[in-house]
Design a protein around this motif. Structure first.
Motif, PDB file in Angstrom:
ATOM      1  N   ASP A  36       8.312 -31.150  31.246  1.00  0.00           N
ATOM      2  CA  ASP A  36       9.962 -30.637  30.670  1.00  0.00           C
ATOM      3  C   ASP A  36       9.918 -29.345  30.372  1.00  0.00           C
ATOM      4  N   PRO A  37      10.591 -28.524  30.973  1.00  0.00           N
ATOM      5  CA  PRO A  37      10.765 -26.924  30.859  1.00  0.00           C
ATOM      6  C   PRO A  37      11.070 -26.737  29.703  1.00  0.00           C
ATOM      7  N   TRP A  38      11.690 -27.326  28.658  1.00  0.00           N
ATOM      8  CA  TRP A  38      12.223 -27.037  27.286  1.00  0.00           C
ATOM      9  C   TRP A  38      10.856 -27.300  26.705  1.00  0.00           C
ATOM     10  N   VAL A  39       9.797 -28.080  26.873  1.00  0.00           N
ATOM     11  CA  VAL A  39       8.742 -28.079  26.205  1.00  0.00           C
ATOM     12  C   VAL A  39       7.771 -26.829  26.384  1.00  0.00           C
ATOM     13  N   TYR A  40       7.913 -26.379  27.750  1.00  0.00           N
ATOM     14  CA  TYR A  40       7.184 -25.133  27.882  1.00  0.00           C
ATOM     15  C   TYR A  40       7.898 -23.899  27.179  1.00  0.00           C
ATOM     16  N   PHE A  41       9.161 -23.795  27.126  1.00  0.00           N
ATOM     17  CA  PHE A  41       9.729 -23.016  26.495  1.00  0.00           C
ATOM     18  C   PHE A  41       9.543 -22.733  24.933  1.00  0.00           C
ATOM     19  N   TYR A  63       3.796 -19.581  29.474  1.00  0.00           N
ATOM     20  CA  TYR A  63       4.514 -20.863  29.274  1.00  0.00           C
ATOM     21  C   TYR A  63       6.328 -20.364  29.680  1.00  0.00           C
ATOM     22  N   PHE A  64       6.720 -19.360  29.042  1.00  0.00           N
ATOM     23  CA  PHE A  64       8.004 -19.040  29.257  1.00  0.00           C
ATOM     24  C   PHE A  64       8.184 -18.929  30.877  1.00  0.00           C
ATOM     25  N   SER A  65       7.209 -18.582  31.676  1.00  0.00           N
ATOM     26  CA  SER A  65       7.329 -18.546  33.156  1.00  0.00           C
ATOM     27  C   SER A  65       7.241 -19.931  33.761  1.00  0.00           C
ATOM     28  N   LEU A  66       6.621 -20.616  33.000  1.00  0.00           N
ATOM     29  CA  LEU A  66       6.810 -22.382  33.538  1.00  0.00           C
ATOM     30  C   LEU A  66       8.013 -22.812  33.254  1.00  0.00           C
ATOM     31  N   ALA A  67       8.893 -22.213  32.295  1.00  0.00           N
ATOM     32  CA  ALA A  67       9.996 -22.793  31.792  1.00  0.00           C
ATOM     33  C   ALA A  67      11.168 -22.257  32.410  1.00  0.00           C
ATOM     34  N   THR A  68      10.781 -21.143  33.471  1.00  0.00           N
ATOM     35  CA  THR A  68      11.872 -20.452  34.171  1.00  0.00           C
ATOM     36  C   THR A  68      11.751 -20.998  35.675  1.00  0.00           C
ATOM     37  N   GLU A  69      10.614 -21.736  36.133  1.00  0.00           N
ATOM     38  CA  GLU A  69      10.356 -22.021  37.427  1.00  0.00           C
ATOM     39  C   GLU A  69      10.728 -23.272  37.850  1.00  0.00           C
ATOM     40  N   SER A  70      11.327 -24.160  36.728  1.00  0.00           N
ATOM     41  CA  SER A  70      11.767 -25.421  37.014  1.00  0.00           C
ATOM     42  C   SER A  70      13.204 -25.293  37.695  1.00  0.00           C
ATOM     43  N   ASP A  71      13.555 -26.607  38.199  1.00  0.00           N
ATOM     44  CA  ASP A  71      14.745 -26.687  38.777  1.00  0.00           C
ATOM     45  C   ASP A  71      15.970 -26.569  37.924  1.00  0.00           C
ATOM     46  N   PRO A  73      15.752 -24.898  34.613  1.00  0.00           N
ATOM     47  CA  PRO A  73      15.088 -23.937  33.679  1.00  0.00           C
ATOM     48  C   PRO A  73      15.794 -23.679  32.503  1.00  0.00           C
ATOM     49  N   VAL A  74      15.326 -23.152  31.333  1.00  0.00           N
ATOM     50  CA  VAL A  74      15.720 -22.946  30.016  1.00  0.00           C
ATOM     51  C   VAL A  74      16.428 -21.690  29.980  1.00  0.00           C
ATOM     52  N   GLU A  75      17.631 -21.459  29.529  1.00  0.00           N
ATOM     53  CA  GLU A  75      18.294 -20.266  29.671  1.00  0.00           C
ATOM     54  C   GLU A  75      17.493 -18.928  28.782  1.00  0.00           C
ATOM     55  N   TYR A  76      16.910 -19.284  27.613  1.00  0.00           N
ATOM     56  CA  TYR A  76      16.532 -18.229  26.750  1.00  0.00           C
ATOM     57  C   TYR A  76      14.986 -17.899  27.131  1.00  0.00           C
ATOM     58  N   ALA A  77      14.559 -18.976  28.062  1.00  0.00           N
ATOM     59  CA  ALA A  77      13.147 -18.370  28.698  1.00  0.00           C
ATOM     60  C   ALA A  77      13.281 -17.201  29.340  1.00  0.00           C
ATOM     61  N   PHE A  78      14.505 -16.974  30.267  1.00  0.00           N
ATOM     62  CA  PHE A  78      14.702 -15.639  30.822  1.00  0.00           C
ATOM     63  C   PHE A  78      14.669 -14.260  30.098  1.00  0.00           C
ATOM     64  N   LEU A  95      15.802 -11.174  34.474  1.00  0.00           N
ATOM     65  CA  LEU A  95      17.239 -11.439  33.771  1.00  0.00           C
ATOM     66  C   LEU A  95      18.090 -11.727  35.271  1.00  0.00           C
ATOM     67  N   ARG A  96      17.987 -10.998  36.367  1.00  0.00           N
ATOM     68  CA  ARG A  96      18.984 -11.399  37.643  1.00  0.00           C
ATOM     69  C   ARG A  96      18.967 -12.847  38.040  1.00  0.00           C
ATOM     70  N   LYS A  97      17.533 -12.965  38.130  1.00  0.00           N
ATOM     71  CA  LYS A  97      17.226 -14.558  38.465  1.00  0.00           C
ATOM     72  C   LYS A  97      17.691 -15.627  37.572  1.00  0.00           C
ATOM     73  N   GLY A  98      17.779 -15.382  36.215  1.00  0.00           N
ATOM     74  CA  GLY A  98      18.269 -16.013  35.369  1.00  0.00           C
ATOM     75  C   GLY A  98      19.853 -16.363  35.336  1.00  0.00           C
ATOM     76  N   LEU A  99      20.511 -15.273  35.944  1.00  0.00           N
ATOM     77  CA  LEU A  99      22.021 -15.406  36.063  1.00  0.00           C
ATOM     78  C   LEU A  99      22.346 -16.202  37.282  1.00  0.00           C
ATOM     79  N   GLN A 100      21.208 -16.429  38.425  1.00  0.00           N
ATOM     80  CA  GLN A 100      21.777 -17.238  39.238  1.00  0.00           C
ATOM     81  C   GLN A 100      21.779 -18.756  38.744  1.00  0.00           C
ATOM     82  N   PHE A 101      20.985 -18.966  37.845  1.00  0.00           N
ATOM     83  CA  PHE A 101      21.184 -20.357  37.133  1.00  0.00           C
ATOM     84  C   PHE A 101      22.222 -20.423  36.045  1.00  0.00           C
ATOM     85  N   PHE A 102      22.397 -19.198  35.299  1.00  0.00           N
ATOM     86  CA  PHE A 102      23.394 -19.207  34.159  1.00  0.00           C
ATOM     87  C   PHE A 102      24.292 -18.113  34.159  1.00  0.00           C
TER      88      PHE A 102
END
Length: 778
Positions: A36-41, A63-71, A73-78, A95-102
């Motif tokens: 679960d990416p939330w666990v990694y975060f 661990y933050f990297s694992l939380a961002t690599e999921s389908d 991901p956790v927003e605050y991991a970015f 951060l730009r990658k994070g904006l693709q999801f959020f």
């Protein structure tokens, strides 16, 4: 991927909220199998927490990297990952990658705005507006960006449609609005902004930045007098920040702040040039000196010209404000290397201004060369001839001065110095051991012993003190006391060879001497330390000796010989015998069934001195004889009286009355009549106030005036208590008789009012009323 349950989520959140890092780590590692990416975060959060002893930036990053690599991901991991990343360009990619999801994430956009160069932020700001994810902190960040880029028109335009709820950011934006208006030449509008801020910022959270802004405007428009008034309001002890003063600290998100140092310098330099007011110039130059101190003296590249300017500014300021603590502290730092003698004078001034000890001052005195130290020392001795100044200097400077003298083996100078101070001063300073040691070196063993014993009472037992004190007792012939001290030292530290050698030497000497003689000799010191009361009683007993120097006394005669009550006299006599002040003689040749005693012969030489000293203790001794349980019971101070305190409404009042009753009873016994009268009136007043309030009366109409009970004097309280049937008329009449004595505490009342007689009769009356009131009041 297995999802964790809501209960597991709640448990993890609770552990993180309570900073239980070990338990959280263990639980999260067990849940890693869920992917679960939330666990990694959360694991990244654990290893990124500043308060976690196992904080590990690399592990957190993984661990933050694992939380961002999921389908999913956790927003605050970015945002967390971008903060850990050392390369700012890569942080922006994250951060730009994070904006693709959020795409509407305010947190990611705020971080992106912060990490982007100021000149490139406007494009991102427009992007944020287009996605409708603006926030107060994003608006604040962008307005500060415009301000830093000197885009003052954009600042004013953007501010016109902004309503910020966070007070700190409102203040920052109000300040930049004022400075922006000033830069645009709109002095009147800017002045109004700063004036409003000054009026509202009553706790000076804005560090006087509005004062700086308004001062510049006033100086530009030629209004010098008001500008001087504003500068006068800025204190010289305001927080100093390296090359930034004044500065507003970061806001609630840790990044929004305002550095107004450029305007500050402009205002200060201009006021210095224009003002003719010495006080204003002193403030301005002091502020300027403090501001440039860090740049002049603490940066690696030394700036000699700037150092000279700072010295001149601070010295000018201290002449105007000689008691300013901040300026004198910095002057000591400025001169401690370049001009140590001048630094010494500022160090002394710092102490005289009631400042705390300056860090490094002890090392400064300890490491200075001998010639300069002598200059310091002469100045110190000259100053401490004044007892008031000596008291102040004892708190910080006495100890390092004595330390240096002692290190240089200048024992006579140590004693010359300490003789300017009271024993209380020496006790509070860390100089007792060195004082005692110096006296021993100068062969004054009596004084040395005194200060070693003071050292023990302050710091407890230590081997050096016990050993040195033991040597003094050995040298003065008290071998048993010396042995006791050496033994204590040996027990404290079995590896202390010095005290063990001393112990063996004394033990061998004791064997050579008669034990009984030394036991008798040993008690002399204890006798000297007894109270005047004990000395007087011993003299009374010794006055009954016969021509052979012996005292024949049965237990029945002890009260007569000692001038004491029966059982007390016998116990007292037994105590004198146990201390070996007197010795029971068994082989005396007298035909008597009574006991025969003689005075310890080693005490006899002390009697003349003791008898002379007791002449000044006559009144005190009389008071001691009056002070006993029988006397207290006789005046009615007993359990029956004290049990009445249970009637009072609060524990606090009961405790206060218990204390005052005891003091009152003692004052009655000891004939301290004025104290007894004042205390009696105070106790009556307290009891009446409590009982009136207990009857739910808080205000009362007295002579057509409504008075609060707590503000009533004794006369008013008596009137209310009688009307409300709390006391009867007899009690009221009696208590009125002592109400005048309540004011005897004020100087001159007794002299002005001849009717207030401070005598035994009135004390007896007042104490009787206290007892009657306590016994009878409901």
């Amino acid at each position: 991927m297995n999802k964790i349950t809501d209960q597991q989520t709640q448990e993890i959140v609770a552990l993180l909220d309570n900073k239980k890092w070990v338990e959280a780590e263990e639980s999260l590692l067990n849940l890693c199998k869920t992917s679960d990416p939330w666990v990694y975060f959360c694991l990244g959060y654990v290893y990124d927490a500043w308060t976690n002893p196992k904080r590990d930036e690399k592990t957190a990053k993984d661990y933050f990297s694992l939380a961002t690599e999921s389908d999913q991901p956790v927003e605050y991991a970015f945002t967390r990952l971008s903060r850990i990343e050392s390369n700012k360009s890569h942080s922006i990619r994250i951060l730009r990658k994070g904006l693709q999801f959020f795409p509407k994430s305010e947190a990611i956009y705020y971080q992106l705005l912060s990490y982007t160069l100021q000149a490139e932020r406007e494009g991102i700001f427009k992007e944020i507006i287009g996605k409708e994810c603006l926030s107060e902190r994003i608006i604040t960040k962008m307005l500060l960006t415009y301000y830093d880029l000197k885009a003052y028109e954009k600042v004013i335009n953007a501010l016109s449609g902004v309503d910020i709820s966070e007070e700190w950011d409102r203040n920052i934006l109000a300040c930049i609005k004022g400075f922006s208006l000033y830069e645009l030449g709109k002095h009147t509008e800017a002045g109004n902004v700063f004036q409003k801020l000054i009026e509202e910022d009553i706790n000076h959270k804005l560090k006087y930045i509005p004062h700086v802004g308004l001062t510049i405007i006033l100086l530009d428009t030629g209004i010098l007098t008001k500008a001087e008034q504003l500068i006068e309001e800025i204190p010289l002890d305001i927080d100093i920040y390296e090359s930034a003063y004044p500065i507003l600290e970061p806001g609630p998100w840790g990044e929004s702040y305002l550095d107004a140092s450029e305007y500050f310098n402009r205002a200060i330099n201009t006021i210095i040039k224009k003002t003719q007011n010495k006080k204003i110039k002193g403030i301005a130059r002091g502020l300027r000196g403090l501001f440039f101190y860090s740049k002049a003296f603490e940066e690696e590249t030394k700036k000699n010209k700037l150092q000279d300017d700072v010295k001149k500014d601070l010295e000018f300021a201290i002449k105007v404000f000689p008691e300013n603590k901040e300026i004198v502290k910095y002057l000591w730092r400025v001169f401690k290397e370049s001009d140590p003698l001048k630094a010494w004078y500022y160090l002394v001034q710092n102490v005289l201004n009631d400042c705390e000890d300056i860090y490094g001052s002890d090392d400064f005195i300890d490491n200075i060369d001998a010639k300069l130290f002598n200059d310091f020392y002469k100045d110190f001795l000259n100053r401490v001839t004044d007892s008031y100044i000596a008291k102040k200097l004892s708190k910080c400077l006495l100890s390092p001065i004595i330390e240096r003298l002692f290190k240089d083996k200048r024992y006579k100078d140590v004693l010359v110095t300490t003789n300017h101070f009271t024993d209380s001063d020496l006790f509070e300073s860390d100089v007792l051991f060195k004082t005692a040691y110096s006296y021993a070196e100068e062969k004054d063993l009596v004084s040395s012993k005194k200060y070693y014993e003071l050292c023990l009472s302050k710091n407890g037992e230590s081997n050096p003190v016990l050993n040195n004190l033991g040597i003094i007792f050995e040298q003065t012939g008290n071998l048993f006391k010396a042995k006791e001290l050496f033994l204590k030292a040996a027990e404290r530290n079995s590896k202390d060879d010095t005290c063990r050698r001393n112990l063996r030497r004394v033990e061998d000497e004791i064997k050579k001497k008669g034990k009984i003689e030394y036991e008798l000799q040993e008690v002399v010191e204890g006798y000297r330390n007894e109270s005047p009361y004990v000395h007087k009683k011993m003299l009374d007993f010794y006055s009954h000796r016969n021509d052979d120097g012996l005292i024949i006394c049965s237990y029945r005669q002890a009260p007569q010989f000692l001038k004491m009550l029966g059982p007390q006299a016998v116990n007292f006599l037994n105590d004198l015998l146990s201390k070996k002040f007197f010795i029971k003689v068994t082989e005396h040749g007298y035909d008597t069934q009574s006991n025969v005693y003689r005075l310890n012969p080693y005490i006899e030489p002390e009697l003349a001195n003791i008898e002379e000293s007791l002449k000044g203790e006559a009144e005190l001794l009389l008071m001691c004889e009056r002070l006993n349980t029988k006397s207290l019971t006789f005046i009615g101070y007993d359990d029956k009286l004290l049990n009445n305190l249970a009637k009072m409404s609060s524990d606090e009042l009961r405790a206060m009355l218990h204390r005052d009753l005891k003091e009152n009873a003692l004052a009655v016994i000891l004939k301290q009549n004025k104290s007894a009268l004042v205390l009696s009136g105070s106790i009556i007043e307290a009891i009446l106030t409590d009982r009136i309030m207990a009857n739910k009366i808080t205000k009362y109409n007295i002579n057509k005036n409504i008075k609060t009970v707590l503000m009533m004097d004794l006369n008013d309280l008596l009137e209310v208590a009688e009307k409300e049937k709390i006391i009867d008329s007899t009690m009221s009449h009696l208590a009125h008789g002592v109400r005048g004595y309540r004011n005897l505490i004020h100087p001159g009342v007794e002299q002005r009012k001849g009717t207030l007689q401070v005598n035994d009769s009135n004390v007896e009356l007042a104490w009787g009323i206290v007892k009657k009131l306590l016994n009878e009041i409901k």
